[in-house]
Write an enzyme that holds these catalytic residues in place. Structure first.
Site, short mmCIF file in Angstrom:
data_model
loop_
_atom_site.label_atom_id
_atom_site.label_comp_id
_atom_site.label_asym_id
_atom_site.label_seq_id
_atom_site.Cartn_x
_atom_site.Cartn_y
_atom_site.Cartn_z
N HIS A 188 0.82 -1.21 0.00
CA HIS A 188 0.00 0.00 0.00
C HIS A 188 0.86 1.25 0.00
CE1 HIS A 188 -3.37 -2.69 1.30
NE2 HIS A 188 -3.99 -1.90 0.44
N GLU A 427 -12.67 -8.18 -4.79
CA GLU A 427 -11.23 -8.36 -4.60
C GLU A 427 -10.89 -9.70 -3.98
OE1 GLU A 427 -9.88 -5.10 -2.16
OE2 GLU A 427 -11.79 -5.03 -1.09
N ASP A 451 -5.61 -7.05 -4.52
CA ASP A 451 -5.98 -8.11 -3.58
C ASP A 451 -6.56 -9.32 -4.32
OD1 ASP A 451 -5.17 -7.43 -1.03
OD2 ASP A 451 -6.88 -6.12 -0.67
N CYS A 498 -10.25 -0.49 -10.12
CA CYS A 498 -9.48 0.54 -9.43
C CYS A 498 -8.15 0.02 -8.93
CB CYS A 498 -10.28 1.13 -8.26
SG CYS A 498 -10.67 -0.05 -6.95
#
Length: 537
Positions: A188, A427, A451, A498
């Site tokens: 992240h 995800e 993910d 996304c």
């Protein structure tokens, strides 16, 4: 001149002085001391230094944020100087003949536990303040009183690793690039660097003590040069100029709609982590915000953001996007994004633990506060809600129930709001495989490929040693993407993407062929994506 390599995590060239950033924590290792008087004196000196640091931060907060935020640090100074806290530390030093760092850590555990068990919510929140104050004191004791060197001039940040909360709290204007010795290009923090448009290299073999040296970082190639010669500096300047020329070439796409040669319109949106990212989204021609990572509101502070704090942030995003859609993801805390004040149980595998919607549905008070803020902000723009880590229909239904209950509360209080679309992130394989059922309860899908790849391949995307096995193009991932798109369109809802795959222009035409209706990525990639869409069949 020394050269080092790592994993390129965020593209771009940076040239500037390196600044070594210490780890967030300071180990409080237990040590025996012979001279008790000297140890007590060391404690008093450290307490004085820590108090001066807090006062400095308080003055900065007063100028930049106002009286209320500055008051937090008044409370921190009171805790630091508190007689009972001080006595607990010194009594331990004398009784056990141990170092002050260890005694401070024990006092922290004791006092934070007392606060966290109190019935009053305000008093429970003070546990985080105790940990913050004790951590500062331990750092001063451990490093001779030097502040952790957050750069005050534009610098290349070098660290063993950076947590998302550390990253988001850095002054962006003073960050030229990130270099970490650990980490993965799929972490992240790496994603955040891309969102911020900052070059980054992870898993790099840069030695300790690089701070203060001139450096060149190439985030595309994963290279770092310390003490570069003139030839290397000139090459870096040429590459930076080439990148700027490329941006100028792409500028024609800023005002153009993203339409394929066959006439299919694709919405191109921006992923953001904070309000400060909105300017870049607008400048690059984003058609809206496809992912507002609301969790960074939770990671920036020492306590849960209040309803009012969240409302102001969401309202500002809606206003600045001027009617364009702003999709706000409910807090995706967990895995590598930890908020200590939530006091979650330690988990053997946090990526598979209590995270995202699982926290929202087990800590409903926190979730309701966020939903109230979102609904209040909806009156000022075009806001939609997106819930992460959904795996079952009952989760979506429960979220809708809570949203309905919040709407009734606001109606009773005569607070204006608008109905908001409810979307879910796909995800996990479970969500993709049951997408037809989930589509019946959702207004839209947004596929989180980072993910989805991790869980499909049973592979930790944070683990740099597994980079060669991390394959977002794996046939299994592609099939799940196609399955999700088909289920969404069959149910009459739109589907976006996304995850990082949205920014991979080599995949643009294939994603469009699968049925993707919207692509959301870091602002710096929007024009590249638009160009790729316009050139697709």
């Amino acid at each position: 001149m020394e050269r080092f390599t790592g994993q390129g995590a965020s593209p771009g060239i940076a040239v500037g002085p390196a600044a070594e950033l210490a780890d967030e924590g300071q180990a409080a290792v237990k040590k025996h001391v012979d001279d008790i008087d000297a140890e007590e004196k060391r404690f008093w000196e450290a307490q004085s230094i820590a108090a001066a640091q807090i006062e400095k931060i308080r003055d900065k907060a007063l100028k930049s944020a106002g009286e209320h935020e500055a008051g937090i640090f008044d409370a921190h100074r009171m805790l630091l100087m508190d007689e009972a806290f001080t006595r607990e530390i010194l009594d331990t030093v004398r009784r056990e003949a141990v170092n002050a760092e260890y005694a401070a850590a024990l006092a922290c555990d004791k006092f934070s536990t007392v606060f966290s068990r109190m019935d009053d919510e305000y008093m429970r929140e003070r546990a985080a303040d105790v940990r913050d104050v004790a951590g500062r004191l331990i750092k001063v004791l451990g490093c001779g009183g030097e502040e952790q060197n957050i750069p005050e001039v534009p610098s290349i940040i070098i660290a063993d690793d950076l947590s998302p909360s550390q990253t988001i709290q850095l002054e962006r204007k003073n960050v030229l690039a990130f270099v970490t010795r650990r980490g993965s290009s799929n972490s992240h923090t790496a994603i955040l660097a891309r969102t911020m448009g900052i070059p980054a290299v992870v898993d790099a073999g840069v030695p300790a003590g690089a701070g203060g040296r001139m450096a060149v970082v190439d985030g595309s190639r994963g290279s770092i040069v310390l003490d570069p010669d003139e030839e290397t500096l000139e090459k870096a300047k040429r590459l930076k100029q080439a990148a700027e020329d490329r941006r100028r070439e792409l500028s024609e796409y800023k005002s153009l709609p993203a339409v394929t040669r066959s006439g299919k319109k694709i919405r191109v949106m921006a992923n953001i982590g904070s309000l400060s990212d909105i300017d870049a989204a607008i400048q690059n021609g984003a058609e809206g915000i496809g992912l507002f990572r609301s969790e960074f509101l939770y990671l920036e502070g020492r306590t849960c953001p209040s309803e009012e704090e969240q409302f102001l942030a969401y309202r500002e995003a809606a206003r600045r996007m001027d009617g364009k859609k702003v999709i706000i993801r409910t807090m995706d805390i967990g895995a590598d994004k930890q908020a200590d004040y939530l006091e979650m149980d330690r988990e053997e595998n946090p990526a598979l633990g209590c995270r995202a919607v699982r926290i929202s549905l087990t800590r409903e008070d926190i979730f309701r506060t966020q939903l109230r803020a979102l609904y209040r902000a909806s009156a000022y723009g075009n806001i939609a809600v997106m819930v992460p880590m959904i795996i079952s229909v009952w989760e979506v239904k429960r979220v809708r129930e809570i949203m309905g209950e919040v709407r009734k509360e606001l109606e009773k209080e005569d607070i204006p709001f608008r109905n908001m679309e409810l979307g879910i992130m796909v995800e996990t394989p479970a969500a993709a495989l049951t997408a037809d059922d989930l589509a019946a309860e959702s207004d839209f899908f947004s596929i989180g490929t980072n993910d989805l790849t991790q869980y499909t391949l049973a592979l930790d995307r944070q683990n740099a040693k597994l980079e060669r096995f991390y394959d977002p193009y794996h046939p299994a991932v592609m099939r799940l993407l196609k399955m999700t798109c088909d289920a969404a369109h069959k149910a009459g809802i739109w589907v976006g993407i996304c995850g990082e795959l949205a920014a991979d222009v080599k995949m643009t035409e294939k994603l469009i062929g699968m049925g993707i209706d919207e692509m959301s990525a870091a602002s710096g990639m929007i024009l590249e994506i638009k160009k790729a869409i316009c050139e697709s069949r």
